[in-house]
Motif scaffolding. Structure first.
Motif, mmCIF file in Angstrom:
data_model
loop_
_atom_site.group_PDB
_atom_site.id
_atom_site.type_symbol
_atom_site.label_atom_id
_atom_site.label_comp_id
_atom_site.label_asym_id
_atom_site.label_seq_id
_atom_site.Cartn_x
_atom_site.Cartn_y
_atom_site.Cartn_z
ATOM 1 N N PRO A 13 0.345 6.925 3.176
ATOM 2 C CA PRO A 13 -0.699 7.952 3.189
ATOM 3 C C PRO A 13 -0.084 9.354 3.082
ATOM 4 N N ASP A 14 -0.787 10.255 2.412
ATOM 5 C CA ASP A 14 -0.296 11.622 2.207
ATOM 6 C C ASP A 14 0.032 12.307 3.531
ATOM 7 N N GLN B 247 0.840 -1.196 0.000
ATOM 8 C CA GLN B 247 0.000 0.000 0.000
ATOM 9 C C GLN B 247 0.878 1.249 0.000
#
Length: 66
Positions: free
Chosen positions: A42-43, A39
């Protein structure tokens, strides 16, 4: 008082051996872990890492081995 005979009780399915259970759990955990690794970051984490690097550039360079 209720009286149940053994025939009336449902039979339990055969239990897998401990080795089978261990193998299945190991495989499921490895699959889950591999999915997490693929994955994207995340930002918000990327932004946090960038802010930390901007505050102390020497710390970021030290972590990269430069």
């Amino acid at each position: 008082m209720l009286n149940f005979s053994e025939k009336a009780l449902p039979k339990e399915p055969p239990r897998p051996s401990d080795g089978d259970v261990h193998t299945r759990i190991t495989n499921q955990l490895q699959t889950y872990y591999n999915q997490i690794l693929t994955q994207p970051l995340p930002d918000r984490f990327q932004d946090l890492l960038q802010r930390l690097a901007d505050e102390d550039p020497s710390a970021a360079e030290g972590e990269r081995g430069e």
